[in-house]
Enzyme design. Structure first.
Site, PDB file in Angstrom:
ATOM      1  CG  PHE A 151       3.643 -40.491  25.831  1.00 20.31           C
ATOM      2  CD1 PHE A 151       4.611 -40.638  26.822  1.00 20.31           C
ATOM      3  CD2 PHE A 151       2.370 -40.065  26.202  1.00 20.31           C
ATOM      4  CE1 PHE A 151       4.303 -40.371  28.156  1.00 20.31           C
ATOM      5  CE2 PHE A 151       2.064 -39.791  27.525  1.00 20.31           C
ATOM      6  CZ  PHE A 151       3.037 -39.946  28.503  1.00 20.31           C
ATOM      7  CE  LYS A 175      -0.475 -41.846  15.133  1.00 22.43           C
ATOM      8  NZ  LYS A 175       0.270 -41.012  16.090  1.00 22.43           N
ATOM      9  CD  GLU A 178       1.507 -37.237  18.280  1.00 19.40           C
ATOM     10  OE1 GLU A 178       1.396 -38.484  18.189  1.00 19.40           O
ATOM     11  OE2 GLU A 178       0.564 -36.499  18.636  1.00 19.40           O
ATOM     12  CB  SER A 228      -6.201 -40.798  26.558  1.00 18.68           C
ATOM     13  OG  SER A 228      -6.459 -40.232  25.291  1.00 18.68           O
ATOM     14  CB  CYS A 283      -1.835 -47.954  30.975  1.00 16.62           C
ATOM     15  SG  CYS A 283      -1.040 -49.510  30.597  1.00 16.62           S
ATOM     16  CD  GLU A 385      -4.849 -42.325  32.438  1.00 10.71           C
ATOM     17  OE1 GLU A 385      -5.349 -41.865  31.410  1.00 10.71           O
ATOM     18  OE2 GLU A 385      -4.257 -43.422  32.472  1.00 10.71           O
TER      19      GLU A 385
HETATM   20  P1  NAD Z   1      -3.278 -40.312  23.472  1.00 11.64           P
HETATM   21  O1  NAD Z   1      -4.654 -40.846  23.542  1.00 11.64           O
HETATM   22  O2  NAD Z   1      -3.081 -38.851  23.533  1.00 11.64           O
HETATM   23  O3  NAD Z   1      -2.555 -40.792  22.110  1.00 11.64           O
HETATM   24  C1  NAD Z   1      -2.596 -42.133  21.678  1.00 11.64           C
HETATM   25  C2  NAD Z   1      -2.508 -42.161  20.161  1.00 11.64           C
HETATM   26  O4  NAD Z   1      -3.639 -41.486  19.599  1.00 11.64           O
HETATM   27  C3  NAD Z   1      -1.262 -41.457  19.618  1.00 11.64           C
HETATM   28  O5  NAD Z   1      -0.746 -42.215  18.548  1.00 11.64           O
HETATM   29  C4  NAD Z   1      -1.791 -40.115  19.167  1.00 11.64           C
HETATM   30  O6  NAD Z   1      -1.077 -39.584  18.072  1.00 11.64           O
HETATM   31  C5  NAD Z   1      -3.211 -40.424  18.759  1.00 11.64           C
HETATM   32  N1  NAD Z   1      -4.133 -39.285  18.974  1.00 11.64           N
HETATM   33  C6  NAD Z   1      -3.982 -38.263  19.860  1.00 11.64           C
HETATM   34  N2  NAD Z   1      -5.030 -37.421  19.773  1.00 11.64           N
HETATM   35  C7  NAD Z   1      -5.852 -37.906  18.823  1.00 11.64           C
HETATM   36  C8  NAD Z   1      -7.105 -37.491  18.295  1.00 11.64           C
HETATM   37  N3  NAD Z   1      -7.709 -36.377  18.718  1.00 11.64           N
HETATM   38  N4  NAD Z   1      -7.679 -38.235  17.334  1.00 11.64           N
HETATM   39  C9  NAD Z   1      -7.090 -39.360  16.883  1.00 11.64           C
HETATM   40  N5  NAD Z   1      -5.890 -39.806  17.361  1.00 11.64           N
HETATM   41  C10 NAD Z   1      -5.288 -39.107  18.318  1.00 11.64           C
HETATM   42  O7  NAD Z   1      -2.440 -41.053  24.624  1.00 11.64           O
HETATM   43  P2  NAD Z   1      -0.969 -40.728  25.127  1.00 11.64           P
HETATM   44  O8  NAD Z   1      -0.988 -39.457  25.884  1.00 11.64           O
HETATM   45  O9  NAD Z   1      -0.002 -40.907  24.042  1.00 11.64           O
HETATM   46  O10 NAD Z   1      -0.736 -41.958  26.136  1.00 11.64           O
HETATM   47  C11 NAD Z   1      -1.188 -41.963  27.460  1.00 11.64           C
HETATM   48  C12 NAD Z   1      -2.537 -42.604  27.594  1.00 11.64           C
HETATM   49  O11 NAD Z   1      -2.494 -43.938  27.097  1.00 11.64           O
HETATM   50  C13 NAD Z   1      -2.990 -42.739  29.026  1.00 11.64           C
HETATM   51  O12 NAD Z   1      -4.351 -42.432  29.106  1.00 11.64           O
HETATM   52  C14 NAD Z   1      -2.733 -44.194  29.367  1.00 11.64           C
HETATM   53  O13 NAD Z   1      -3.541 -44.727  30.402  1.00 11.64           O
HETATM   54  C15 NAD Z   1      -3.068 -44.817  28.065  1.00 11.64           C
HETATM   55  N6  NAD Z   1      -2.484 -46.143  27.969  1.00 11.64           N
HETATM   56  C16 NAD Z   1      -3.313 -47.200  28.131  1.00 11.64           C
HETATM   57  C17 NAD Z   1      -2.806 -48.477  28.084  1.00 11.64           C
HETATM   58  C18 NAD Z   1      -3.693 -49.666  28.274  1.00 11.64           C
HETATM   59  O14 NAD Z   1      -3.203 -50.755  28.116  1.00 11.64           O
HETATM   60  N7  NAD Z   1      -4.955 -49.527  28.579  1.00 11.64           N
HETATM   61  C19 NAD Z   1      -1.431 -48.675  27.864  1.00 11.64           C
HETATM   62  C20 NAD Z   1      -0.616 -47.561  27.680  1.00 11.64           C
HETATM   63  C21 NAD Z   1      -1.164 -46.288  27.734  1.00 11.64           C
END
Ligand code: NAD
Length: 500
Positions: A151, A175, A178, A228, A283, A385
């Site tokens: 997000f 994808k 959401e 994450s 991130c 985090e």
């Molecule tokens: P998230 O892991 O909750 O979601 C990321 C994606 O995975 C979304 O599209 C979500 O719909 C999907 N998802 C969520 N739960 C899932 C599951 N159980 N099974 C399969 N898919 C699932 O992350 P977020 O809260 O949207 O974003 C924040 C996180 O992203 C933080 O941990 C941040 O550090 C990380 N991030 C990392 C970078 C990087 O470059 N390393 C960059 C941006 C964000």
């Protein structure tokens, strides 16, 4: 008034599909539900992948100059629509307008990089490598690439992936998160307007079920993920087992070490900018400041003075603000619970963002900038985090102790050192087990011509994103050996071919 509906973008048109449920998108400033987005059913996943696969053979055959022309036109449209796109981002994410514009600029940088696809895909050639034999390598697209994104950068992170993938001749299924899905559909419309054939870029909204289906579907060749760490690990494992190429970028806990010789004012400016920008939902945000030696009090006071000057409010309002709300009520509650935890673990609360609100918007997902001092490495607030406007200050006696913290950390996304000592900086950049290193730069996000990625639990897979690594991820290498024999030079030879 009827609720706004967000559609998928499949085959160059908006499609509702047959959702298995609807997800409510909220305005972080007011807390109100502003739209509904469909969560794809297995049939919708098949439709998106099927469309991308059908579009691929023709796109793969498009010349590099045709692909570059589409990229140039796309870049122009993104620039023309930057204000509108920034507002779309801010309305669902909550980040302030200037920050959303910054995110777009960094995404457009990758489009600009992808405009050079003719240069990027140049192979290597060795003429007459063996008698009358010539050899060369080419890079060919992998097929259909899936991108699954978080997000926090609803435009930039997808743009780390799809411009390079598409310029390299792949088709793409995105994808998006959401929580803030609208901008990705608008980007799809602009890409079509730029001349991209229908079906080459698709947006499929969905939850864990859609992600799992993409990771296992035989119609997907490669998966790019950012999110994450637990989900990155899961996606890497699932898609790898299904035989796909995977790059899965995870979470972070980025340290900023401040040595006693540093300019404390410059370091405090950087810590506050990198810690609280985008409400800490980056991130590459700094989440731990490590004060080395006797500078702890001075640095803490300098950070507090700057926190007190921050303006917090709606990102699209008429008043200039530095920081907006968090993305959802659930995420706000999670961040608040970490501040409670820090207090109970014994950290000193120098600034406390709990209870912060904006009078005009009492339902917004607000958390004020928080500074936890005297944090130690055994505390959960140090280990986890938090992903909010919560900065931890750790005080250590020596540079060695600070380096140990970085070495022992689970994550290895970004790290920064503030110093005027070139020798310390050199040791730091060589020894830090971290993918992106800054010296007097708090957010060392590489520009698009270089590649983005962390080490340790911040990245699963072998390739970083965009830049040269992005091109490698999106293509397969092929080595060709050719022989145009002299008609006189004939004969059967069963020996293993060797150079002569
Ligand atoms: P998230 O892991 O909750 O979601 C990321 C994606 O995975 C979304 O599209 C979500 O719909 C999907 N998802 C969520 N739960 C899932 C599951 N159980 N099974 C399969 N898919 C699932 O992350 P977020 O809260 O949207 O974003 C924040 C996180 O992203 C933080 O941990 C941040 O550090 C990380 N991030 C990392 C970078 C990087 O470059 N390393 C960059 C941006 C964000």
């Amino acid at each position: 008034m009827a609720m706004r509906q967000i559609d998928h973008w499949i085959g160059g048109e908006q499609r509702r599909g047959s959702p298995q449920s609807m997800f409510e998108v909220t305005d972080p400033v007011t807390g109100a539900v502003i739209a509904e987005v469909p969560m794809a059913s297995p049939g919708d996943v098949d439709a998106a992948i099927g469309t991308a696969r059908s579009a691929w053979p023709q796109w793969r055959e498009a010349s590099l100059s045709t692909r570059a022309a589409v990229m140039f036109a796309f870049r122009e449209l993104l620039e023309q629509h930057r204000l509108e796109l920034a507002e779309t981002i801010s309305a669902e994410h909550g980040k302030v307008r200037a920050d959303a514009l910054g995110e777009l600029r960094r995404g457009v940088e990758v489009v600009e990089f992808a405009c050079g696809v003719g240069q990027l895909l140049k192979g290597e050639r060795t003429d007459d490598i063996s008698s009358q034999h010539d050899a060369y390598t080419v890079r060919q697209p992998v097929g259909v690439v899936a991108g699954i994104t978080p997000f926090n950068f609803p435009a930039m992170v997808p743009m780390w992936m799809f411009p390079v993938a598409i310029a390299c001749g792949n088709s793409f299924v995105l994808k998006p998160s959401e929580k803030d899905p609208s901008v990705s559909v608008r980007i799809g419309q602009l890409f079509a307007e730029a001349g991209l054939p229908d079906g080459v870029f698709n947006v499929l909204h969905g939850d864990a079920d859609a992600v799992n289906a993409l990771c296992e579907h035989p119609g997907i060749d490669a998966v790019s993920f950012v999110g994450s760490t637990p989900i990155a690990r899961h996606v890497h494992r699932t898609a790898s087992l299904a035989g796909k190429r995977v790059q899965a970028l995870g979470g972070a806990k980025n340290h900023m070490i401040v040595l006693p010789d540093a300019d404390i004012g410059q370091a405090a400016d950087a810590a506050v900018s990198a810690g609280y920008g985008s409400a800490g939902e980056r991130c590459m945000a700094i989440s731990v400041v490590v004060a080395v030696g006797a500078i702890g009090d001075e640095l803490c006071e300098a950070i507090c003075r700057r926190i007190d000057a921050l303006r917090i409010g709606p990102g699209l309002g008429t008043e200039p603000v530095d920081m907006g709300p968090l993305v959802t009520a659930e995420h706000r509650d999670r961040v608040l619970s970490y501040i409670d935890l820090g207090e109970s673990e014994g950290a000193a609360l120098r600034r406390d963002g709990r209870g912060f609100t904006v009078d005009a918007h009492p339902g917004g997902f607000w958390v004020g900038p928080t500074l936890l001092d005297d944090v130690t490495a055994d505390m959960k607030v140090y280990e986890d985090e938090i992903f909010g406007p919560v900065l931890c200050l750790v005080r250590v006696d020596s540079f060695d102790e600070a380096m140990e913290l970085v070495e022992n950390n689970q994550f290895g996304n970004g790290v920064a050192l503030f110093t005027r000592d070139g020798g310390a900086a050199r040791r730091f950049r060589r020894e830090a087990p971290v993918g992106m290193v800054g010296v007097n730069v708090a957010i060392p996000v590489p520009m698009a011509y270089h590649s983005f990625g962390g080490w340790k639990d911040s990245l699963f897979g072998d390739h970083h994103m965009h830049g040269p690594e992005g091109v490698r991820f999106c293509t397969r290498l092929k080595a060709v050996t050719e022989h145009w024999p002299d008609p006189a030079d004939r004969g059967v030879d069963l020996g293993f071919p060797t150079a002569r």
